[in-house]
Design an enzyme around this catalytic site. Structure first.
Site, PDB file in Angstrom:
ATOM      1  N   HIS A  11       0.582  -1.161  -0.103  1.00 58.41           N
ATOM      2  CA  HIS A  11      -0.308  -0.378  -0.072  1.00 58.41           C
ATOM      3  C   HIS A  11       0.922   1.014   0.122  1.00 58.41           C
ATOM      4  CE1 HIS A  11      -3.832  -1.866   0.507  1.00 58.41           C
ATOM      5  NE2 HIS A  11      -3.199  -3.020   1.108  1.00 58.41           N
TER       6      HIS A  11
ATOM      7  N   ASP B 159      -2.617 -10.491  -2.145  1.00 57.69           N
ATOM      8  CA  ASP B 159      -3.018 -10.159  -0.960  1.00 57.69           C
ATOM      9  C   ASP B 159      -5.208 -10.043  -1.238  1.00 57.69           C
ATOM     10  OD1 ASP B 159      -2.692  -8.717   1.091  1.00 57.69           O
ATOM     11  OD2 ASP B 159      -4.002  -7.607   1.086  1.00 57.69           O
TER      12      ASP B 159
ATOM     13  N   ASP C 184      -4.988 -13.106   3.343  1.00 52.75           N
ATOM     14  CA  ASP C 184      -5.831 -12.188   4.261  1.00 52.75           C
ATOM     15  C   ASP C 184      -7.416 -13.010   2.614  1.00 52.75           C
ATOM     16  OD1 ASP C 184      -4.426 -10.345   2.401  1.00 52.75           O
ATOM     17  OD2 ASP C 184      -4.498  -8.667   3.696  1.00 52.75           O
TER      18      ASP C 184
ATOM     19  N   HIS D 239      -6.528  -6.960  -0.469  1.00 51.55           N
ATOM     20  CA  HIS D 239      -6.225  -5.783  -1.006  1.00 51.55           C
ATOM     21  C   HIS D 239      -6.076  -5.348  -1.814  1.00 51.55           C
ATOM     22  CE1 HIS D 239      -7.560  -6.202   3.575  1.00 51.55           C
ATOM     23  NE2 HIS D 239      -8.801  -5.933   3.648  1.00 51.55           N
TER      24      HIS D 239
END
Length: 336
Positions: free
Chosen positions: A127, A162, A249, A164
């Protein structure tokens, strides 16, 4: 025949103290290392404590003003960069080591020390943009390694599984013709980016591939995306390296998202991603998310066993969930 897996991880515990109750906590590394032990790789496992990234290496991706500000913030005692992202007094040093571990993995594989590598570090990175840490991330570990490779004339595919979207990595390579960025992620979810229509800048159109899956999507949908869209793109691109933002995740037990994958899905996806690389010694996985410790341990064991080509029992793969329309949207976006 087994493959040699290089595990690159700093000495534990690290100094990146996110505080009580934070999901990105030191216990995550313990769960991952337990998963590696569960895979029982024995002589197939090679280990390294990594090294610190140099300032010049970090600045391949990150603005010097941001690096200075983060260093100063940590030295002053730290605090929050945003509501989710904590900086402790030791966080800058931990972030430098995390970035350096990825660089050490690349160098070790280039020397022929192993057939693939798994970089187990925190803080995670995908991120972080060039000028800002966010979403638990301080420096973008996978982007720094990819940028170092590009500087050597290599062509890099980054697969980000991931849950996200890796907005930071996408931002860094948005207009870079020597990098393909692929992301499978839940949408809508943090950070709100990663629409199918985001396919790259003017100089790199079609080199960003986003698959925004709805809640409940199962692992077979991600594999279908790889078969239908990613593999043909990678074949045309002819990469020399494949790097993976390996967040765990998307597992159905994870508390921060709502996809429905299993540890077995990570094994299957790992096997398919290995096939995208030009050969042994050119694939590096970087730990990103994964916040249920049991799921993280099981998913790591399945992934690492697959990297080593070792048969180990894993949770059954999942299928039948929604999300194939997201693949179709990406196909249409790339065709436009």
């Amino acid at each position: 025949m087994t493959s040699r897996v290089l595990l690159v991880t700093p000495p534990q515990p690290d100094a990146h103290d996110t505080g009580r109750g934070h999901p990105e906590r030191p216990a995550r590394i313990g769960a991952v290392l337990a998963g590696v032990a569960d895979a029982r790789l024995e002589d197939a496992l090679v280990t390294s404590a990594g090294r610190d990234a140099t300032r010049a290496e970090i600045e391949l991706v990150h603005d010097a003003r941001y690096v200075d500000a983060l260093d100063d913030f940590a030295r002053a005692g730290g605090g929050h960069l945003d509501p989710d992202t904590v900086v402790a007094p030791g966080s800058f040093a931990a972030a430098c080591r995390a970035a350096g571990c990825g660089l050490e993995a690349v160098d070790a594989l280039a020397r022929g020390d192993a057939d693939c590598a798994f970089v187990v570090v925190r803080p995670p990175g995908h991120h972080a943009t060039g000028a800002r840490g966010q979403g638990f991330c301080l420096f973008n570990n996978v982007a720094i390694a990819a940028s170092a490779l590009v500087a050597r004339g290599e062509r890099v595919v980054i697969v980000d599984w991931d849950v996200h979207h890796g907005n930071g990595t996408q931002d860094v390579f948005w207009d870079e013709r020597r990098v393909v960025y692929v992301s499978t992620h839940q949408y809508p979810a943090y950070p709100g980016t990663g629409r199918a229509e985001e396919t790259g800048g003017a100089r790199a159109k079609g080199l960003t591939l986003n698959f925004p899956f709805p809640p409940g999507a199962t692992g077979d949908v991600a594999l279908d995306a790889v078969e239908r869209v990613v593999a043909p793109t990678v074949e045309r691109f002819t990469p020399t390296w494949v790097l993976v933002s390996a967040g765990f995740d998307a597992h159905r037990a994870d508390p921060l998202a709502d996809l429905a994958w299993s540890a077995g899905d990570y094994a299957a996806l790992t096997a398919r991603v290995l096939e995208l690389a030009p050969g042994p010694g050119r694939t590096v996985l970087f730990l990103e998310g994964g916040y249920d410790l049991d799921a993280l341990r099981a998913s790591t064991a399945a992934t690492v066993a697959t990297l080593a080509a070792v048969e180990r029992a894993a949770e059954p793969r999942t299928s039948g969930g929604p999300g194939r329309d997201a693949i179709a949207r990406t196909e249409r976006a790339l065709a436009d």
